[in-house]
Structure formats: C-alpha cells, structure tokens
Design an enzyme around this catalytic site. Structure first.
Site, mmCIF file in Angstrom:
data_model
loop_
_atom_site.group_PDB
_atom_site.id
_atom_site.type_symbol
_atom_site.label_atom_id
_atom_site.label_comp_id
_atom_site.label_asym_id
_atom_site.label_seq_id
_atom_site.Cartn_x
_atom_site.Cartn_y
_atom_site.Cartn_z
ATOM 1 N N GLU A 94 50.744 57.306 43.310
ATOM 2 C CA GLU A 94 51.455 58.666 42.522
ATOM 3 C C GLU A 94 52.683 59.130 43.616
ATOM 4 O O GLU A 94 52.466 59.060 44.759
ATOM 5 C CB GLU A 94 50.258 59.729 42.876
ATOM 6 C CG GLU A 94 51.004 61.363 42.633
ATOM 7 C CD GLU A 94 51.417 61.356 41.134
ATOM 8 O OE1 GLU A 94 52.544 61.639 41.064
ATOM 9 O OE2 GLU A 94 50.664 61.096 40.160
ATOM 10 N N ASP A 121 56.511 54.965 44.356
ATOM 11 C CA ASP A 121 56.784 54.399 43.193
ATOM 12 C C ASP A 121 55.719 53.164 42.941
ATOM 13 O O ASP A 121 55.556 52.306 43.690
ATOM 14 C CB ASP A 121 58.053 54.000 43.384
ATOM 15 C CG ASP A 121 58.312 53.229 41.710
ATOM 16 O OD1 ASP A 121 57.847 53.061 40.885
ATOM 17 O OD2 ASP A 121 59.588 53.736 41.442
ATOM 18 N N ASP A 143 54.182 61.298 32.334
ATOM 19 C CA ASP A 143 55.406 62.111 32.158
ATOM 20 C C ASP A 143 56.006 61.866 30.609
ATOM 21 O O ASP A 143 56.318 60.677 30.450
ATOM 22 C CB ASP A 143 56.470 61.914 32.921
ATOM 23 C CG ASP A 143 57.450 62.959 32.977
ATOM 24 O OD1 ASP A 143 57.960 63.464 31.888
ATOM 25 O OD2 ASP A 143 58.087 63.349 34.176
ATOM 26 N N LYS A 147 62.926 64.255 25.263
ATOM 27 C CA LYS A 147 64.130 64.030 24.674
ATOM 28 C C LYS A 147 64.434 62.404 24.385
ATOM 29 O O LYS A 147 64.148 61.733 25.473
ATOM 30 C CB LYS A 147 65.239 64.616 25.665
ATOM 31 C CG LYS A 147 65.067 66.011 25.803
ATOM 32 C CD LYS A 147 66.280 66.877 26.660
ATOM 33 C CE LYS A 147 66.167 67.980 26.703
ATOM 34 N NZ LYS A 147 67.168 68.901 27.644
ATOM 35 N N ASP A 179 48.791 63.198 24.863
ATOM 36 C CA ASP A 179 49.086 64.269 24.056
ATOM 37 C C ASP A 179 49.944 64.114 23.150
ATOM 38 O O ASP A 179 50.290 64.986 22.197
ATOM 39 C CB ASP A 179 48.525 65.478 24.726
ATOM 40 C CG ASP A 179 49.624 66.067 25.650
ATOM 41 O OD1 ASP A 179 49.662 65.150 26.536
ATOM 42 O OD2 ASP A 179 50.198 66.997 25.409
ATOM 43 N N THR A 216 41.178 66.034 32.766
ATOM 44 C CA THR A 216 42.278 66.182 33.676
ATOM 45 C C THR A 216 42.872 67.667 33.417
ATOM 46 O O THR A 216 42.831 68.178 32.301
ATOM 47 C CB THR A 216 43.114 65.200 33.888
ATOM 48 O OG1 THR A 216 44.182 65.380 32.850
ATOM 49 C CG2 THR A 216 42.763 63.838 34.010
ATOM 50 N N ARG A 217 43.576 68.110 34.508
ATOM 51 C CA ARG A 217 44.195 69.530 34.461
ATOM 52 C C ARG A 217 45.189 69.190 33.279
ATOM 53 O O ARG A 217 45.762 70.278 32.496
ATOM 54 C CB ARG A 217 44.839 69.894 35.606
ATOM 55 C CG ARG A 217 46.088 68.971 36.342
ATOM 56 C CD ARG A 217 46.480 69.489 37.447
ATOM 57 N NE ARG A 217 45.162 69.323 38.366
ATOM 58 C CZ ARG A 217 44.936 70.241 39.449
ATOM 59 N NH1 ARG A 217 45.668 71.397 39.492
ATOM 60 N NH2 ARG A 217 43.848 70.147 40.038
ATOM 61 N N TYR A 218 46.099 68.291 33.034
ATOM 62 C CA TYR A 218 47.061 67.973 31.924
ATOM 63 C C TYR A 218 46.339 67.951 30.698
ATOM 64 O O TYR A 218 46.941 68.536 29.650
ATOM 65 C CB TYR A 218 47.752 66.623 32.464
ATOM 66 C CG TYR A 218 48.406 66.703 33.890
ATOM 67 C CD1 TYR A 218 49.500 67.257 33.895
ATOM 68 C CD2 TYR A 218 47.926 65.975 34.767
ATOM 69 C CE1 TYR A 218 50.312 67.346 34.996
ATOM 70 C CE2 TYR A 218 48.575 65.827 36.044
ATOM 71 C CZ TYR A 218 49.687 66.759 36.313
ATOM 72 O OH TYR A 218 50.245 66.645 37.467
ATOM 73 N N GLU A 219 45.311 67.375 30.498
ATOM 74 C CA GLU A 219 44.514 67.573 29.514
ATOM 75 C C GLU A 219 44.061 68.902 28.885
ATOM 76 O O GLU A 219 44.401 69.294 27.840
ATOM 77 C CB GLU A 219 43.410 66.454 29.206
ATOM 78 C CG GLU A 219 42.343 66.419 27.948
ATOM 79 C CD GLU A 219 41.539 65.357 27.763
ATOM 80 O OE1 GLU A 219 41.888 64.383 27.289
ATOM 81 O OE2 GLU A 219 40.380 65.664 28.192
#
Length: 238
Positions: A94, A121, A143, A147, A179, A216-219
């Site tokens: 991460e 990376d 991420d 766009k 998602d 997770t928090r993102y989910e």
C-alpha cells in the site's frame, strides 16, 4: 514504463495516486517510526536492492504459502486474513502512508506474526518476488479512475497483470472486489488475457462475497451510496 531510469537504476514508472493525505496523528506517526521497518518483507526498493535480488521468503515465512493483498487501504481485510490464516504468509502492499499507519495500529492490537508490510508501489514488490511464489492475491476496491482517459491507470491493465501473473503459481487464485461496473467490464476483459480463468458458474459467484470476506470501509461507502459490490474470482492458468 520506458527505458529511462533513475540514478538508482530504477525504471521511471508513473505513479497515479496519493502517498499521503491528511496529517497523521502522533500515535500513527509513532507506529510508522517504531513498527514499519521491522514489518518489512525485506529489501524491496531500488536503492537498497539495485540488483533486484529475490526476497528471502523462506526466512520470512518458512514453507508457508504466500498470499498478497494489493492496495490494502486501511488494512481491515488484510489483518483479518492474517489472523484467520496463521499457517499462511501474508504481504500487503500500500503506497498511501495514512492507510499503512492505520494497519500498523491494528497490528499492535492483534497478533499477526505472519504479516509483512510494503509501504510502496506493488510493482517494486513484483520485481523481487520469485516467479510462481504467490498462491492467492486480493485486489479489493482498487482506485476506479472513472474517467475514460484515465482507464490506463487502473491496475487491471496489461502492464500490471503481466507482472502479477509472473509471480503467481499455476492454479493460484486472484480475487477482485469492486463496486464500479465499468471496472468489472475491464477486469473481465483484461484478466483472462493475462492467463487467468474466471471461475463463476452462477450469478451468486459474483453477487455474493467469499465465505471468509470481511467488509471494508470502501465497501460500506459504496453500499451507502447505492452501488453494488461485485466479487470476481480467477484462477491462474498459464
């Protein structure tokens, strides 16, 4: 990636994302200063490992199988997997230092001697992993770069997937949770081209999370905003 190199010998690799966000709390800064070095998987960076020698996985984990999480965010899923699977060696990569600090705080609370952390990376980590050494990979809520002109920045592109496939064993499992419907489309197009088979047999195989999944928090953010998670499982074929 081009032939141009840094003075260290490292290839010039564009990095799209954040290394640091909001200011760290004093406790989080302490985690980084006191804990990060001892949790390193070894010499990953080009300055300390210009010859790109392989990591000593046997010294790290003995004969345990190796699992890898790419972009672990705040570390909820990574620490869960490490604690629930003590017979597995885990490495999490991460670059976002705030997320790394959050994970280090969780590690202080839970016993996870089988976990190592690369704060950088993941492509640098691919350089120093032996071919075919990884038996399971997690890519959770990467991420999305929504766009169209930025889609080449997504992880599920040829450059990244080719390097990932090289370090994965035949029969190894790749899990992708997202998602973003267009990310699903690109994943289903590009991952098989890199030598993976999508193993879904019914809609439940991508609509329902894995039995050992931890949200997770993102989910949770995706669910609050009305987006549908997708859970895609691939197996390394060739």
């Amino acid at each position: 990636m081009t032939d141009t190199k840094h003075p260290s010998g490292a290839p010039w690799r564009n990095f799209y994302g954040r290394f640091k966000g909001h200011n760290l709390r004093d406790s989080q800064q302490a985690y980084l200063e006191e804990d990060l070095a001892k949790l390193s998987p070894g010499a990953v960076g080009w300055e300390e490992n210009p010859n790109r020698d392989n990591l000593d996985l046997e010294g790290l984990f003995g004969d345990k199988p190796l699992w890898l999480e790419i972009g672990f965010g705040g570390g909820e899923h990574l620490i869960h997997q490490a604690v629930q699977n003590p017979d597995v060696g885990m490495i999490g990569a991460e670059p976002y230092i705030n997320g790394v600090a959050m994970l280090l705080g969780k590690i202080r609370e839970l016993d996870a001697p089988n976990l190592r952390v690369h704060a950088g990376d993941v492509r640098d980590l691919f350089d120093v992993l032996p071919d075919g050494c990884v038996s399971k990979v997690f890519l959770n809520y990467p991420d999305p770069w929504p766009k169209k002109r930025h889609h080449r920045r997504r992880f599920v592109t040829h450059e990244h997937l080719q390097a990932l496939a090289k370090v994965m064993a035949i029969g190894a499992e790749l899990r992708v949770a997202t998602d973003i419907e267009d990310y699903v489309r690109q994943t289903l197009e590009e991952v098989p081209r890199a030598g993976f088979e999508w193993i879904a047999e019914s809609a439940a195989d991508w609509k329902e999370p894995w039995s050992d999944w931890v949200s997770t928090r993102y989910e949770q953010k995706a669910l609050r905003e009305g987006r549908t998670p997708h859970y895609l499982t691939f197996v390394r074929e060739t």
